[in-house]
Structure formats: structure tokens, C-alpha cells
Design a protein around this motif. Structure first.
Motif, PDB file in Angstrom:
ATOM      1  N   MET A  93       0.833  -1.186   0.000  1.00  0.00           N
ATOM      2  CA  MET A  93       0.000   0.000   0.000  1.00  0.00           C
ATOM      3  C   MET A  93       0.881   1.254   0.000  1.00  0.00           C
ATOM      4  SD  MET A  93      -3.190  -0.906  -0.007  1.00  0.00           S
ATOM      5  CE  MET A  93      -4.238  -2.312   0.338  1.00  0.00           C
ATOM      6  N   CYS A  94       0.276   2.364  -0.363  1.00  0.00           N
ATOM      7  CA  CYS A  94       1.011   3.618  -0.386  1.00  0.00           C
ATOM      8  C   CYS A  94       1.275   4.099   1.037  1.00  0.00           C
ATOM      9  CB  CYS A  94       0.208   4.669  -1.147  1.00  0.00           C
ATOM     10  SG  CYS A  94       0.077   4.321  -2.900  1.00  0.00           S
ATOM     11  N   ALA A  95       2.292   4.932   1.192  1.00  0.00           N
ATOM     12  CA  ALA A  95       2.627   5.437   2.504  1.00  0.00           C
ATOM     13  C   ALA A  95       1.570   6.425   3.002  1.00  0.00           C
ATOM     14  CB  ALA A  95       4.005   6.099   2.457  1.00  0.00           C
ATOM     15  N   HIS A  96       0.964   7.209   2.079  1.00  0.00           N
ATOM     16  CA  HIS A  96      -0.049   8.174   2.492  1.00  0.00           C
ATOM     17  C   HIS A  96      -1.392   7.487   2.667  1.00  0.00           C
ATOM     18  CE1 HIS A  96      -0.543   7.937  -1.883  1.00  0.00           C
ATOM     19  NE2 HIS A  96      -1.813   8.227  -1.652  1.00  0.00           N
ATOM     20  N   SER A  97      -2.252   8.133   3.456  1.00  0.00           N
ATOM     21  CA  SER A  97      -3.576   7.559   3.699  1.00  0.00           C
ATOM     22  C   SER A  97      -4.458   7.797   2.489  1.00  0.00           C
ATOM     23  CB  SER A  97      -4.208   8.200   4.944  1.00  0.00           C
ATOM     24  OG  SER A  97      -3.424   7.929   6.084  1.00  0.00           O
ATOM     25  N   PRO A  98      -5.118   6.757   1.990  1.00  0.00           N
ATOM     26  CA  PRO A  98      -5.988   6.931   0.826  1.00  0.00           C
ATOM     27  C   PRO A  98      -7.247   7.684   1.189  1.00  0.00           C
ATOM     28  CG  PRO A  98      -6.178   4.707   1.698  1.00  0.00           C
ATOM     29  CD  PRO A  98      -5.077   5.369   2.458  1.00  0.00           C
ATOM     30  N   LYS A  99      -7.819   8.371   0.206  1.00  0.00           N
ATOM     31  CA  LYS A  99      -9.097   9.026   0.417  1.00  0.00           C
ATOM     32  C   LYS A  99     -10.184   7.972   0.570  1.00  0.00           C
ATOM     33  CE  LYS A  99      -7.823  13.036  -2.427  1.00  0.00           C
ATOM     34  NZ  LYS A  99      -8.151  13.810  -3.652  1.00  0.00           N
ATOM     35  N   SER A 100     -11.253   8.352   1.253  1.00  0.00           N
ATOM     36  CA  SER A 100     -12.351   7.408   1.491  1.00  0.00           C
ATOM     37  C   SER A 100     -12.909   6.854   0.194  1.00  0.00           C
ATOM     38  CB  SER A 100     -13.468   8.094   2.287  1.00  0.00           C
ATOM     39  OG  SER A 100     -14.584   7.250   2.424  1.00  0.00           O
ATOM     40  N   SER A 101     -13.043   7.733  -0.830  1.00  0.00           N
ATOM     41  CA  SER A 101     -13.618   7.278  -2.100  1.00  0.00           C
ATOM     42  C   SER A 101     -12.728   6.255  -2.789  1.00  0.00           C
ATOM     43  CB  SER A 101     -13.862   8.470  -3.032  1.00  0.00           C
ATOM     44  OG  SER A 101     -12.644   9.132  -3.342  1.00  0.00           O
ATOM     45  N   GLN A 102     -11.389   6.333  -2.556  1.00  0.00           N
ATOM     46  CA  GLN A 102     -10.470   5.376  -3.174  1.00  0.00           C
ATOM     47  C   GLN A 102     -10.715   3.955  -2.664  1.00  0.00           C
ATOM     48  OE1 GLN A 102      -6.754   7.775  -2.322  1.00  0.00           O
ATOM     49  NE2 GLN A 102      -6.195   6.883  -4.295  1.00  0.00           N
ATOM     50  N   LEU A 103     -11.269   3.848  -1.482  1.00  0.00           N
ATOM     51  CA  LEU A 103     -11.488   2.546  -0.874  1.00  0.00           C
ATOM     52  C   LEU A 103     -12.881   2.002  -1.152  1.00  0.00           C
ATOM     53  CD1 LEU A 103      -9.756   3.120   2.585  1.00  0.00           C
ATOM     54  CD2 LEU A 103      -8.832   1.978   0.566  1.00  0.00           C
ATOM     55  N   LYS A 104     -13.664   2.727  -1.959  1.00  0.00           N
ATOM     56  CA  LYS A 104     -15.002   2.275  -2.318  1.00  0.00           C
ATOM     57  C   LYS A 104     -15.007   1.866  -3.790  1.00  0.00           C
ATOM     58  CE  LYS A 104     -17.575   5.098   1.023  1.00  0.00           C
ATOM     59  NZ  LYS A 104     -18.636   6.110   1.181  1.00  0.00           N
ATOM     60  N   LEU A 105     -15.277   0.599  -4.053  1.00  0.00           N
ATOM     61  CA  LEU A 105     -15.194   0.070  -5.404  1.00  0.00           C
ATOM     62  C   LEU A 105     -16.506  -0.566  -5.830  1.00  0.00           C
ATOM     63  CD1 LEU A 105     -11.792  -1.847  -5.050  1.00  0.00           C
ATOM     64  CD2 LEU A 105     -12.122   0.540  -5.706  1.00  0.00           C
ATOM     65  N   LEU A 106     -16.779  -0.445  -7.115  1.00  0.00           N
ATOM     66  CA  LEU A 106     -17.867  -1.193  -7.734  1.00  0.00           C
ATOM     67  C   LEU A 106     -17.220  -2.200  -8.677  1.00  0.00           C
ATOM     68  CD1 LEU A 106     -20.906  -1.612  -8.230  1.00  0.00           C
ATOM     69  CD2 LEU A 106     -20.756   0.092 -10.052  1.00  0.00           C
TER      70      LEU A 106
END
Length: 338
Positions: free
Chosen positions: A1-14
Motif C-alpha cells: 500500500m502507499c505510505a499516504h492515507s488513501p481518500k475514502s472514495s479510493q477505498l469504495k469500489l464497484l
């Protein structure tokens, strides 16, 4: 995973047509996943497994293009989806990608998938030509070759696929030539992100790409990769969504999936599945039939639903172990009536 925290939308997938293994892996890594399937294409025993690990399992008729696109748009807007991925192939790919691209949620434009589909050359390749599949993962336009898998077949005259072996027993030069051809095809099509499963025929004058599809290999090929290399290809897809590039180890063993080669007909009785499941070198097995079910013939894609996965130090050993598992499965099948 990336070192920075992902945005909430990045963790929501269809995800459209995902396997339950893929959805489970994503959920374990912190992604929230909405799954879309056509109920006519989703196997009955897989449906509850997909639903269990998804935020929601959405069922829609893929032959209704307008309805499918509306379902994608509605779900994406309602839940703040960050990315839409089609995980299978067929006529539903382009409608999904076109809608996702219009919403700004597809990592690849529709033209990429159109070019990939236009490259199918299966009809021009002799049936007897050996074939390998190449698994790749593309991140930010960089293509990473994960590994190559050989087909096992019945041999002449029909060369029906009976399983897969990973890694394919190839020379270094053969791997380089095949890998370069696949990377060239993906680059020419403009592929920017995602897994790809490319079938390559090994012809006397060199490799020829038969098909190149934007999804993970089916028939438990990701499991073969994990067993042979210790590399989790499904997890790498989710890492790639956050910009992570894969580091793929060399294979330390062989892994093979063999389909149970059952005659066509009605299943009367069967034994042996429990013994197969506890055999030390067996890493996975599935027998989705119950008494009374109709068994499809060898060569029918539905026949691939029943399989065994084994590991071994050589291709010869994995072949022997698959053969032993097939012997251990004793099934009484009433011949099909025409």
C-alpha cells in the motif's frame, strides 16, 4: 500500500463479475466493495459467498444495456464509489466501461477495451499449437509480467483444456519473447491500469497473441501463482489502485489445477472428495455437484467448475498428483440420453 492515507472514495469500489476470492481479499485490505452480477451467470453456490464479503450484491440483467448502465451509475452516486472495474469478459464489458468513464470512474477509456476485443485471433490458430497464458498487472501505464501458465490438454485430436500448470516450463529466451509481445500489445491498446490475462499460442515462427482481456485469469490461476511464487495477485490489484507497483518473486515450486474429467450424464453417487481434501499436497478442490445434477461433458466451460489444485517440485509430479486425485474421485454417472 502507499505510505499516504488513501481518500475514502479510493477505498469504495464497484466490481462487475468479481469472484468471491477477489472481493474477500479486497475487504480484508480495507476496501468497501459493491458487487454486480447477472443472476443467470452467477453460480448458485458462489452467490452467498460474494454477498457475504460485499457491501451489497446487486443482481441485474446484463443483456439490458440501459438497465446495466443505470445500475452502475445509481450505485456509484449513492455510495460515493471511487473506481469501477469489470472483472470478467463478454458483452457487458463495454457498457460498464462506457458508463464508468462517463462518470470519471474508469482507469481505462472505452477505446482501450474496444481495441483489446478487436485483437482476438483464436480462429486463426491451429488447435494443436501449445498455449500459455500471461498474467500481468499494469499500474500507471507500466506493465508488470507476473508469470506464465501452461495449458494441459487431452492431446489429439481435440486438444480440450484439462487444466493449467504454473509456471509454464519455458526457457528464459521464450519468456522474454512472450513477455515482450504481451507488453507491446497492452501498450498499443493504451492500457493504463489493471490485471490482464493474455493467451499466447506458441507457433514455429514465434508466439502469437490469441486474446488479451482486462481481468484476472480464471480457473484458479491466481491461486496457482500464489502457491508457486508466494505472490498474492489479487491483493496486488488493490495495492495497484493506490499506486503500488508489484514486486514478483521467482517461482519456488510448481502448482497445477486439474479439472475432474467426468463423463456427461446424471450424477447417481460419488465418493472420494473428503480424502482428496485432506491429501497433503492438495491446496484446493471443488466438486459443486450433488446427486441428481447433470454433469457437462469434458471441454464444456461448465466442466471446469470441478477441480483439484496441487503443488509439487516438478511438472511431472504435479501431473501425477492431479491424476491420483482424479482416480480418488469415484462417481457413478448415468449416461446422457440424446
Amino acid at each position: 500500500m502507499c505510505a499516504h492515507s488513501p481518500k475514502s472514495s479510493q477505498l469504495k469500489l464497484l466490481l462487475v463479475m468479481p469472484s468471491h476470492q477477489l472481493v474477500r481479499r479486497g475487504a480484508e485490505l480495507g476496501f468497501r466493495i459493491w458487487s454486480v452480477w447477472d443472476p443467470s451467470q452467477l453460480e448458485a453456490d458462489f452467490a452467498p459467498r460474494v454477498e457475504e464479503v460485499s457491501e451489497e450484491l446487486l443482481l441485474t440483467d446484463f443483456t439490458d444495456e440501459t438497465g446495466l448502465r443505470e445500475a452502475v451509475a445509481r450505485t456509484a452516486r449513492r455510495h460515493g464509489i471511487g473506481t469501477v472495474l469489470h472483472c470478467g469478459h463478454g458483452s457487458s464489458v463495454l457498457p460498464v466501461v462506457r458508463e464508468a468513464w462517463q462518470l470519471g470512474l474508469s482507469p481505462n477509456p472505452p477505446a482501450v477495451h474496444e481495441r483489446l476485443q478487436a485483437c482476438e485471433e483464436d480462429d486463426r490458430v491451429p488447435a494443436e499449437a501449445p498455449r500459455v497464458s500471461v498474467e500481468t498487472l499494469t499500474v500507471d501505464g507500466t506493465h508488470h509480467v507476473v508469470g506464465m501458465t501452461a495449458e494441459r490438454t487431452t492431446g489429439p485430436p481435440h486438444f480440450l483444456v484439462t487444466g493449467y500448470l504454473h509456471p509454464a516450463p519455458l526457457t528464459d529466451d521464450e519468456r522474454k519473447i512472450i513477455g515482450a509481445a504481451v507488453e507491446e500489445r497492452l501498450t498499443a491498446c493504451g492500457y493504463r491500469f489493471g490485471p490482464a490475462h493474455t493467451q499466447v499460442a506458441l507457433l514455429p515462427h514465434g508466439p502469437r497473441i490469441v486474446s488479451c482481456r482486462a481481468h484476472l485469469g480464471a480457473d484458479r490461476i491466481p491461486l496457482l501463482v500464489e502457491i508457486a511464487r508466494g505472490f498474492d495477485l489479487e491483493a496486488a490489484v488493490f495495492s495497484g489502485l493506490l499506486g503500488g507497483h508489484p514486486a514478483v518473486p521467482n517461482a519456488s515450486r510448481y502448482a497445477e489445477v486439474g479439472f475432474f474429467l467426468l463423463p456427461e450424464g446424471r450424477l447417481e453417487t460419488y465418493t472420494g472428495t473428503e480424502d482428496i481434501a485432506v491429501t497433503p499436497w492438495v491446496r484446493g478442490a471443488r466438486f459443486p455437484y450433488t446427486v441428481g445434477d447433470r454433469i457437462p461433458p469434458v471441454g464444456d466451460p461448465r466442466a471446469r467448475r470441478a477441480y483439484v489444485v496441487v503443488e509439487g517440485e516438478t511438472p511431472e509430479l504435479t501431473r501425477e498428483r492431479v491424476a491420483k486425485a482424479r482416480e480418488d474421485l469415484v462417481a457413478d454417472i448415468r449416461p446422457a440420453t440424446r
